[in-house]
Design a protein around this motif. Sequence first.
Motif, PDB file in Angstrom:
ATOM      1  N   ALA A 134       8.177  17.709  16.731  1.00 52.98           N
ATOM      2  CA  ALA A 134       8.925  16.563  17.255  1.00 52.98           C
ATOM      3  C   ALA A 134       9.533  15.763  16.109  1.00 52.98           C
ATOM      4  N   THR A 135      10.586  14.994  16.459  1.00 56.05           N
ATOM      5  CA  THR A 135      11.234  14.150  15.467  1.00 56.05           C
ATOM      6  C   THR A 135      11.231  12.705  15.946  1.00 56.05           C
ATOM      7  N   THR A 136      11.192  11.770  15.004  1.00 60.07           N
ATOM      8  CA  THR A 136      11.289  10.350  15.335  1.00 60.07           C
ATOM      9  C   THR A 136      12.734   9.985  15.694  1.00 60.07           C
ATOM     10  N   THR A 137      13.687  10.761  15.187  1.00 62.72           N
ATOM     11  CA  THR A 137      15.105  10.538  15.494  1.00 62.72           C
ATOM     12  C   THR A 137      15.342  10.574  17.004  1.00 62.72           C
ATOM     13  N   LYS A 138      16.195   9.655  17.492  1.00 65.93           N
ATOM     14  CA  LYS A 138      16.519   9.633  18.926  1.00 65.93           C
ATOM     15  C   LYS A 138      17.870  10.308  19.132  1.00 65.93           C
ATOM     16  N   ILE A 139      17.847  11.398  19.864  1.00 62.74           N
ATOM     17  CA  ILE A 139      19.093  12.123  20.123  1.00 62.74           C
ATOM     18  C   ILE A 139      19.802  11.482  21.314  1.00 62.74           C
ATOM     19  N   GLN A 140      21.043  11.052  21.104  1.00 64.78           N
ATOM     20  CA  GLN A 140      21.800  10.457  22.211  1.00 64.78           C
ATOM     21  C   GLN A 140      22.624  11.513  22.930  1.00 64.78           C
ATOM     22  N   SER A 141      23.173  12.445  22.171  1.00 67.90           N
ATOM     23  CA  SER A 141      23.867  13.565  22.811  1.00 67.90           C
ATOM     24  C   SER A 141      23.887  14.746  21.858  1.00 67.90           C
ATOM     25  N   ILE A 142      23.860  15.927  22.450  1.00 67.26           N
ATOM     26  CA  ILE A 142      23.949  17.155  21.650  1.00 67.26           C
ATOM     27  C   ILE A 142      24.607  18.201  22.524  1.00 67.26           C
ATOM     28  N   SER A 143      25.561  18.920  21.954  1.00 67.03           N
ATOM     29  CA  SER A 143      26.229  19.957  22.745  1.00 67.03           C
ATOM     30  C   SER A 143      26.784  21.040  21.838  1.00 67.03           C
ATOM     31  N   SER A 144      26.918  22.220  22.424  1.00 61.67           N
ATOM     32  CA  SER A 144      27.589  23.321  21.724  1.00 61.67           C
ATOM     33  C   SER A 144      28.449  24.013  22.754  1.00 61.67           C
ATOM     34  N   GLN A 145      29.736  23.857  22.632  1.00 56.52           N
ATOM     35  CA  GLN A 145      30.630  24.605  23.523  1.00 56.52           C
ATOM     36  C   GLN A 145      32.003  24.759  22.903  1.00 56.52           C
ATOM     37  N   ASN A 146      32.692  25.806  23.331  1.00 55.90           N
ATOM     38  CA  ASN A 146      34.019  26.126  22.815  1.00 55.90           C
ATOM     39  C   ASN A 146      34.055  26.081  21.289  1.00 55.90           C
ATOM     40  N   GLY A 147      33.025  26.616  20.673  1.00 57.33           N
ATOM     41  CA  GLY A 147      33.008  26.709  19.215  1.00 57.33           C
ATOM     42  C   GLY A 147      32.817  25.389  18.504  1.00 57.33           C
ATOM     43  N   MET A 148      32.368  24.348  19.228  1.00 57.05           N
ATOM     44  CA  MET A 148      32.107  23.080  18.542  1.00 57.05           C
ATOM     45  C   MET A 148      30.669  22.639  18.802  1.00 57.05           C
ATOM     46  N   LEU A 149      29.998  22.291  17.704  1.00 58.22           N
ATOM     47  CA  LEU A 149      28.638  21.767  17.776  1.00 58.22           C
ATOM     48  C   LEU A 149      28.732  20.273  17.501  1.00 58.22           C
ATOM     49  N   SER A 150      28.262  19.449  18.459  1.00 63.39           N
ATOM     50  CA  SER A 150      28.384  17.999  18.318  1.00 63.39           C
ATOM     51  C   SER A 150      27.057  17.317  18.564  1.00 63.39           C
ATOM     52  N   THR A 151      26.767  16.309  17.767  1.00 62.98           N
ATOM     53  CA  THR A 151      25.575  15.502  18.040  1.00 62.98           C
ATOM     54  C   THR A 151      25.874  14.038  17.744  1.00 62.98           C
ATOM     55  N   THR A 152      25.162  13.167  18.453  1.00 63.87           N
ATOM     56  CA  THR A 152      25.114  11.743  18.123  1.00 63.87           C
ATOM     57  C   THR A 152      23.649  11.336  18.212  1.00 63.87           C
ATOM     58  N   VAL A 153      23.154  10.761  17.141  1.00 67.77           N
ATOM     59  CA  VAL A 153      21.726  10.399  17.114  1.00 67.77           C
ATOM     60  C   VAL A 153      21.531   9.028  16.477  1.00 67.77           C
ATOM     61  N   LEU A 154      20.415   8.401  16.831  1.00 66.13           N
ATOM     62  CA  LEU A 154      19.938   7.250  16.076  1.00 66.13           C
ATOM     63  C   LEU A 154      18.888   7.819  15.134  1.00 66.13           C
ATOM     64  N   PRO A 155      19.201   7.880  13.837  1.00 59.56           N
ATOM     65  CA  PRO A 155      18.313   8.597  12.921  1.00 59.56           C
ATOM     66  C   PRO A 155      17.029   7.830  12.603  1.00 59.56           C
ATOM     67  N   ALA A 156      15.988   8.584  12.359  1.00 65.92           N
ATOM     68  CA  ALA A 156      14.724   7.993  11.906  1.00 65.92           C
ATOM     69  C   ALA A 156      14.920   7.406  10.515  1.00 65.92           C
ATOM     70  N   PHE A 157      14.221   6.333  10.206  1.00 67.55           N
ATOM     71  CA  PHE A 157      14.089   5.950   8.804  1.00 67.55           C
ATOM     72  C   PHE A 157      13.108   6.923   8.163  1.00 67.55           C
ATOM     73  N   TRP A 158      13.380   7.332   6.942  1.00 62.83           N
ATOM     74  CA  TRP A 158      12.503   8.299   6.289  1.00 62.83           C
ATOM     75  C   TRP A 158      11.076   7.757   6.212  1.00 62.83           C
TER      76      TRP A 158
END
Length: 404
Positions: A186-210
């Motif tokens: 598991a990750t502390t990072t919060k994933i807001q969206s993730i997708s892979s379609q039509n040859g594009m990989l996209s993500t938007t996340v609120l990243p964890a502080f190290w």
Amino acid sequence: MWKLLSLALVAFGCGVSAESTNFASSPVFIPAFYLNNNPEVVQAGYTSPTQARDHWMRKGMQGGLQGTAAFHSRQYLQRYPDLAAKFGQNYTAAVEHYLTKGKTQGLLGYVEGGYEGRYTISQGSLFISASTRVGGAVDSVVFDNTEFINAWDHGRELQVAMTMLPNGECFNPTEGGGRDDQRGAATTTKIQSISSQNGMLSTTVLPAFWLKPGDKETQDTGSNCTAGSPALNTQDVYPYPFSKNITFGCPGADSDPCFTYSLSVVVGGSIPKYTTIQVEGPTGYHTGEFNTTKSLDVTTGALVDFDTSKPLVFSTWCLQHAFGIWAPPGQDPDYSPSYASMHFVQGQNFADATQKWSVVWRTKAVSEDSLPMTLNYKVYICVGTQIDAAKCTMKLFEHHNKTY
Ligand SMILES: *[C@@H]1O[C@H](CO)[C@@H](O)[C@H](O)[C@H]1NC(C)=O
Ligand SMILES: *[C@@H]1O[C@H](CO)[C@@H](O)[C@H](O)[C@H]1NC(C)=O
Ligand SMILES: *[C@@H]1O[C@H](CO)[C@@H](O)[C@H](O)[C@H]1NC(C)=O
Ligand SMILES: *[C@@H]1O[C@H](CO)[C@@H](O)[C@H](O)[C@H]1NC(C)=O
């Protein structure tokens, strides 16, 4: 003599393709990926490449585990219902079919749109894959049946991280997750969206502080963040998004294996006193064999000793697999992008050995009223042998110079 030479190459792991009938061959199974992607196998005591292979052959393949981002029996059967009808849940049969027929016919061993937290896109023999385990960071790039990326813990991968100099890791949003996530699932990072379609990989996340609030730094990562310094963040998760789009193809090198990494980070919230915003965008952690760093002299096209101001060609020591990394200048008003390269001493486990590079973007401190502020960057990554990656990178540069 020839036989001896080829054996020596196998022994040193210098990218030799195995026979198609080998069920543990690289089109379907890569030990480092297998262990990192299936932490329960490591927990069960399988830690070396030989042990990983042994587990795969005796349990993992039949059980439908995934042995490389480029192929997964369960996804293969989901993608091709006719094969599912024929093989049912015989995952060994699916592997056999891919190795003996499917691969040469151009069938694909993954489904579009993601599968159980893994999102993959491909073009030819280049596969790029992100996992929710590591906050949607890219934890696998396979080219020519070779894994490029080290995904040992949540600080590796191919990912984006930000720091506010001179605060180093004491204020360090990190896409893949935090230090405490270690090797976990598991990750502390919060994933807001993730997708892979039509040859594009996209993500938007609120990243964890190290570092988590209250935790202490263990090493020197900035003049205001040395061993024993406390984390300067007051939350586990940075409250503004990091986004990326990864697509195939790069301007000026249309026929070369190359991908465009487009990223944005939002700077905002409560930030400790700082002088410079630094974005590693992106940074790549590679398997231990990628220990040869060269820079491209764009005036001559020659590979030269590493130079922070020149495009990077980062390759295995046998030069068969490489990234050519170029960040077009002019994207940041304050500074030109620079390149970093770090070699880490091999850990106790083979999959722990790693080498890293980053594209480093720097922006001068801004006034509080201009926050939140979005920084957008684009980086091109050519993939091939060291020579091919260098030639491709040269084409990108020449095209850019002609256009601008
Ligand atoms: C599954 O497929 C393999 C490979 O074709 C075959 O050897 C095996 O007998 C099959 N197992 C079952 C239970 O049908
Ligand atoms: C990613 O692509 C979407 C859709 O084309 C676009 O709206 C977004 O701004 C892009 N994000 C980045 C980071 O390039
Ligand atoms: C660094 O830390 C010192 C001591 O706490 C502080 O006085 C100084 O303002 C800090 N500098 C920056 C740029 O954060
Ligand atoms: C890279 O790794 C190879 C194989 O382990 C080794 O022989 C070589 O000296 C290393 N090169 C560098 C620059 O570390």
